[in-house]
Design an enzyme around this catalytic site. Structure first.
Site, PDB file in Angstrom:
ATOM      1  N   ASP A  48       0.851  -1.191   0.000  1.00 53.86           N
ATOM      2  CA  ASP A  48       0.000   0.000   0.000  1.00 53.86           C
ATOM      3  C   ASP A  48       0.884   1.237   0.000  1.00 53.86           C
ATOM      4  OD1 ASP A  48      -2.393  -1.471   0.139  1.00 53.86           O
ATOM      5  OD2 ASP A  48      -2.167  -1.690   2.313  1.00 53.86           O
ATOM      6  N   GLY A  49       0.368   2.317  -0.551  1.00 52.51           N
ATOM      7  CA  GLY A  49       1.111   3.567  -0.574  1.00 52.51           C
ATOM      8  C   GLY A  49       1.816   3.819  -1.890  1.00 52.51           C
ATOM      9  N   CYS A  50       1.685   2.893  -2.818  1.00 49.67           N
ATOM     10  CA  CYS A  50       2.284   3.058  -4.143  1.00 49.67           C
ATOM     11  C   CYS A  50       1.195   3.444  -5.133  1.00 49.67           C
ATOM     12  CB  CYS A  50       2.942   1.747  -4.604  1.00 49.67           C
ATOM     13  SG  CYS A  50       4.293   1.208  -3.549  1.00 49.67           S
ATOM     14  N   ALA A  51       1.514   4.358  -6.038  1.00 48.18           N
ATOM     15  CA  ALA A  51       0.550   4.754  -7.065  1.00 48.18           C
ATOM     16  C   ALA A  51       0.293   3.600  -8.028  1.00 48.18           C
ATOM     17  CB  ALA A  51       1.065   5.968  -7.827  1.00 48.18           C
ATOM     18  N   SER A  52       1.303   2.782  -8.254  1.00 50.78           N
ATOM     19  CA  SER A  52       1.188   1.613  -9.134  1.00 50.78           C
ATOM     20  C   SER A  52       0.859   0.382  -8.306  1.00 50.78           C
ATOM     21  CB  SER A  52       2.521   1.373  -9.849  1.00 50.78           C
ATOM     22  OG  SER A  52       2.935   2.526 -10.522  1.00 50.78           O
TER      23      SER A  52
END
Length: 136
Positions: A48-52
């Site tokens: 979690d926390g990634c744009a991808s």
């Protein structure tokens, strides 16, 4: 404290004149990785926390940390490859002790990634460190 594989990337970056060449090199690192098995792309391995979309699958063998990863974005896949070169093969204590921000700064990555990408890299590093710390 960086591994030989990471030092190799640092040396490669020293020969690459501009950021676009470095960016392409990071992407090539990601393309060279084996794809993560579909069965390992589950909520427990998703970062979690990634744009991808990003999945990290850690394993610990003989006290050494290793992980494989995957992303749906080429540059992020390359960043996973860079992190693998930084962390794979280290002991759990070494993984926790690595100053990833300082090591990545040697590549000039910090100033060339978007805020979203930087947040994603931080999330991946946090997952790696937390996984190793939980096994100590």
């Amino acid at each position: 404290m960086a591994s030989a594989a990471f030092e190799e990337i640092v040396e490669d970056f020293e020969f690459l004149e501009d950021w676009e060449d470095r960016y392409r090199h990071v992407i090539e690192q990601g393309k060279a990785m084996e794809p993560l098995e579909e069965a390992l792309k589950v909520p427990a391995t998703k970062v979690d926390g990634c744009a991808s979309q990003v999945w990290l699958h850690p394993t610990i063998s003989d006290g050494r940390f290793h992980f494989d990863g995957e992303s749906d974005a080429l540059i992020v896949r390359g960043l996973i490859a860079v992190l693998r070169s930084l962390y794979n093969g280290l002991t759990l204590a070494e993984v926790v002790a690595v100053d990833a921000r300082a090591e990545l700064e040697r590549l000039g990555l910090n100033e060339h990634l978007s805020a979203q990408r930087s947040n994603g890299v931080r999330a991946m590093i946090e997952r790696i460190r937390d996984t190793a710390a939980a096994q100590l």
